[in-house]
Design a protein around this motif. Structure first.
Motif, PDB file in Angstrom:
ATOM      1  N   GLY A   1       9.694   8.626  12.397  1.00 17.79           N
ATOM      2  CA  GLY A   1       9.292   7.234  12.589  1.00 17.79           C
ATOM      3  C   GLY A   1       9.868   6.319  11.538  1.00 17.79           C
ATOM      4  O   GLY A   1      10.313   5.200  11.831  1.00 17.79           O
ATOM      5  N   ILE A   2       9.886   6.776  10.298  1.00 16.54           N
ATOM      6  CA  ILE A   2      10.467   5.968   9.221  1.00 16.54           C
ATOM      7  C   ILE A   2      11.955   5.764   9.460  1.00 16.54           C
ATOM      8  O   ILE A   2      12.482   4.664   9.263  1.00 16.54           O
ATOM      9  N   ASN A   3      12.637   6.806   9.925  1.00 15.92           N
ATOM     10  CA  ASN A   3      14.067   6.665  10.235  1.00 15.92           C
ATOM     11  C   ASN A   3      14.292   5.673  11.364  1.00 15.92           C
ATOM     12  O   ASN A   3      15.241   4.884  11.332  1.00 15.92           O
ATOM     13  N   ARG A   4      13.428   5.710  12.365  1.00 16.08           N
ATOM     14  CA  ARG A   4      13.552   4.745  13.466  1.00 16.08           C
ATOM     15  C   ARG A   4      13.284   3.324  12.978  1.00 16.08           C
ATOM     16  O   ARG A   4      13.941   2.376  13.413  1.00 16.08           O
ATOM     17  N   LEU A   5      12.324   3.166  12.073  1.00 16.87           N
ATOM     18  CA  LEU A   5      12.048   1.844  11.504  1.00 16.87           C
ATOM     19  C   LEU A   5      13.224   1.356  10.664  1.00 16.87           C
ATOM     20  O   LEU A   5      13.532   0.164  10.646  1.00 16.87           O
TER      21      LEU A   5
ATOM     22  N   ALA B   1       8.964   1.966   2.564  1.00 16.33           N
ATOM     23  CA  ALA B   1       8.810   2.416   1.184  1.00 16.33           C
ATOM     24  C   ALA B   1       7.434   3.029   0.907  1.00 16.33           C
ATOM     25  O   ALA B   1       7.208   3.561  -0.170  1.00 16.33           O
ATOM     26  N   GLY B   2       6.525   2.929   1.861  1.00 13.63           N
ATOM     27  CA  GLY B   2       5.183   3.467   1.659  1.00 13.63           C
ATOM     28  C   GLY B   2       4.288   2.547   0.856  1.00 13.63           C
ATOM     29  O   GLY B   2       3.293   2.990   0.283  1.00 13.63           O
ATOM     30  N   GLN B   3       4.620   1.274   0.816  1.00 16.37           N
ATOM     31  CA  GLN B   3       3.844   0.302   0.045  1.00 16.37           C
ATOM     32  C   GLN B   3       2.910  -0.527   0.923  1.00 16.37           C
ATOM     33  O   GLN B   3       2.187  -1.369   0.409  1.00 16.37           O
ATOM     34  N   ALA B   4       2.925  -0.300   2.217  1.00 15.65           N
ATOM     35  CA  ALA B   4       2.089  -1.079   3.136  1.00 15.65           C
ATOM     36  C   ALA B   4       0.923  -0.230   3.611  1.00 15.65           C
ATOM     37  O   ALA B   4       1.048   0.977   3.776  1.00 15.65           O
ATOM     38  N   ASP B   5      -0.193  -0.881   3.834  1.00 13.87           N
ATOM     39  CA  ASP B   5      -1.331  -0.170   4.409  1.00 13.87           C
ATOM     40  C   ASP B   5      -1.443  -0.512   5.897  1.00 13.87           C
ATOM     41  O   ASP B   5      -0.619  -1.249   6.449  1.00 13.87           O
ATOM     42  N   ASP B   6      -2.455   0.031   6.522  1.00 17.51           N
ATOM     43  CA  ASP B   6      -2.630  -0.159   7.967  1.00 17.51           C
ATOM     44  C   ASP B   6      -2.793  -1.634   8.326  1.00 17.51           C
ATOM     45  O   ASP B   6      -2.253  -2.095   9.331  1.00 17.51           O
ATOM     46  N   ASN B   7      -3.513  -2.393   7.503  1.00 20.78           N
ATOM     47  CA  ASN B   7      -3.712  -3.825   7.793  1.00 20.78           C
ATOM     48  C   ASN B   7      -2.398  -4.585   7.782  1.00 20.78           C
ATOM     49  O   ASN B   7      -2.179  -5.454   8.630  1.00 20.78           O
ATOM     50  N   GLU B   8      -1.530  -4.280   6.834  1.00 11.96           N
ATOM     51  CA  GLU B   8      -0.236  -4.961   6.783  1.00 11.96           C
ATOM     52  C   GLU B   8       0.600  -4.624   8.008  1.00 11.96           C
ATOM     53  O   GLU B   8       1.310  -5.483   8.540  1.00 11.96           O
ATOM     54  N   TRP B   9       0.523  -3.384   8.463  1.00 14.89           N
ATOM     55  CA  TRP B   9       1.249  -2.999   9.673  1.00 14.89           C
ATOM     56  C   TRP B   9       0.719  -3.769  10.872  1.00 14.89           C
ATOM     57  O   TRP B   9       1.472  -4.235  11.715  1.00 14.89           O
ATOM     58  N   ARG B  10      -0.595  -3.905  10.953  1.00  9.61           N
ATOM     59  CA  ARG B  10      -1.202  -4.644  12.073  1.00  9.61           C
ATOM     60  C   ARG B  10      -0.773  -6.103  12.065  1.00  9.61           C
ATOM     61  O   ARG B  10      -0.491  -6.678  13.119  1.00  9.61           O
ATOM     62  N   VAL B  11      -0.733  -6.724  10.900  1.00  7.44           N
ATOM     63  CA  VAL B  11      -0.284  -8.120  10.812  1.00  7.44           C
ATOM     64  C   VAL B  11       1.169  -8.228  11.250  1.00  7.44           C
ATOM     65  O   VAL B  11       1.556  -9.159  11.955  1.00  7.44           O
ATOM     66  N   LEU B  12       1.971  -7.249  10.870  1.00 10.96           N
ATOM     67  CA  LEU B  12       3.394  -7.257  11.200  1.00 10.96           C
ATOM     68  C   LEU B  12       3.629  -7.162  12.703  1.00 10.96           C
ATOM     69  O   LEU B  12       4.503  -7.823  13.248  1.00 10.96           O
TER      70      LEU B  12
ATOM     71  N   ALA C   1      -1.544   7.937   7.669  1.00 15.41           N
ATOM     72  CA  ALA C   1      -1.817   8.552   6.376  1.00 15.41           C
ATOM     73  C   ALA C   1      -1.220   7.720   5.252  1.00 15.41           C
ATOM     74  O   ALA C   1      -0.301   6.941   5.453  1.00 15.41           O
ATOM     75  N   SER C   2      -1.761   7.908   4.073  1.00 16.53           N
ATOM     76  CA  SER C   2      -1.251   7.182   2.919  1.00 16.53           C
ATOM     77  C   SER C   2      -0.318   8.094   2.137  1.00 16.53           C
ATOM     78  O   SER C   2      -0.566   9.280   2.059  1.00 16.53           O
ATOM     79  N   PRO C   3       0.760   7.683   1.561  1.00 19.93           N
ATOM     80  CA  PRO C   3       1.265   6.311   1.483  1.00 19.93           C
ATOM     81  C   PRO C   3       2.112   5.931   2.693  1.00 19.93           C
ATOM     82  O   PRO C   3       2.246   4.757   2.996  1.00 19.93           O
ATOM     83  N   HIS C   4       2.717   6.907   3.376  1.00 13.42           N
ATOM     84  CA  HIS C   4       3.563   6.580   4.526  1.00 13.42           C
ATOM     85  C   HIS C   4       2.742   6.617   5.806  1.00 13.42           C
ATOM     86  O   HIS C   4       2.058   7.595   6.085  1.00 13.42           O
ATOM     87  N   LEU C   5       2.823   5.542   6.567  1.00 15.47           N
ATOM     88  CA  LEU C   5       2.053   5.420   7.796  1.00 15.47           C
ATOM     89  C   LEU C   5       2.691   6.148   8.968  1.00 15.47           C
ATOM     90  O   LEU C   5       2.059   6.320  10.004  1.00 15.47           O
ATOM     91  N   PHE C   6       3.952   6.573   8.797  1.00 12.40           N
ATOM     92  CA  PHE C   6       4.707   7.170   9.891  1.00 12.40           C
ATOM     93  C   PHE C   6       5.268   8.529   9.484  1.00 12.40           C
ATOM     94  O   PHE C   6       5.410   8.825   8.303  1.00 12.40           O
TER      95      PHE C   6
ATOM     96  N   LEU D   1       8.768  -4.604   7.116  1.00 10.90           N
ATOM     97  CA  LEU D   1       9.369  -3.307   7.463  1.00 10.90           C
ATOM     98  C   LEU D   1       9.747  -2.527   6.200  1.00 10.90           C
ATOM     99  O   LEU D   1       9.520  -1.315   6.125  1.00 10.90           O
ATOM    100  N   GLU D   2      10.320  -3.227   5.236  1.00 12.51           N
ATOM    101  CA  GLU D   2      10.710  -2.558   3.992  1.00 12.51           C
ATOM    102  C   GLU D   2       9.491  -1.982   3.275  1.00 12.51           C
ATOM    103  O   GLU D   2       9.554  -0.885   2.721  1.00 12.51           O
ATOM    104  N   ASP D   3       8.375  -2.710   3.289  1.00 12.42           N
ATOM    105  CA  ASP D   3       7.152  -2.208   2.663  1.00 12.42           C
ATOM    106  C   ASP D   3       6.643  -0.955   3.372  1.00 12.42           C
ATOM    107  O   ASP D   3       6.212   0.001   2.730  1.00 12.42           O
ATOM    108  N   VAL D   4       6.692  -0.957   4.698  1.00 14.91           N
ATOM    109  CA  VAL D   4       6.240   0.208   5.467  1.00 14.91           C
ATOM    110  C   VAL D   4       7.156   1.394   5.194  1.00 14.91           C
ATOM    111  O   VAL D   4       6.694   2.516   4.964  1.00 14.91           O
TER     112      VAL D   4
END
Length: 117
Positions: A94-98, A45-56, A85-90, A40-43
């Motif tokens: 959405g980031i505030n909700r996360l 911070a904008g350090q996660a990509d779509d694959n990392e979100w899917r694994v999460l 979108a890169s770097p933030h997926l949300f 969650l912290e990576d997402v």
């Protein structure tokens, strides 16, 4: 006689393979709360990509009902706020909700640790 021995060895090999498959366990992926918070912290911070979100969010957390509830909430946030979108997926909302999900998960962890003491 050679045919009988060949058939017997083939049957034994086949039976051994079937027995091995019956006693093998399927691999299990168990994400810990610490790993979930880190994801969650990576997402956020904008350090996660779509694959990392899917694994999460893709693996059910049957071993931890509270974590599963938060995972489901993340999927609801994804439905409403995901941009990909890169770097933030949300979106910012959405980031505030996360961040709220992360805060609740950390509060649950803190509460559990204080109960142990």
């Amino acid at each position: 006689m050679e045919i009988f021995i060949t058939l017997l060895l083939s049957f034994a090999a086949f039976a051994l393979i079937i027995w091995a498959f019956m006693h093998m366990r399927t691999p299990r992926f168990r994400m810990s709360r610490e790993q979930f918070v880190k994801g969650l912290e990576d997402v956020i911070a904008g350090q996660a990509d779509d694959n990392e979100w899917r694994v999460l969010t893709s693996y059910p957390m049957r071993h931890d009902p509270e974590l599963e509830r938060l995972r489901q909430e993340c999927l609801d946030i994804e439905k409403a706020e995901y941009t990909g979108a890169s770097p933030h997926l949300f979106t910012e909302a959405g980031i505030n909700r996360l961040r709220g999900v992360r805060r609740r998960l950390l509060a649950i962890e803190t509460e559990k640790q204080s109960d142990k003491e």
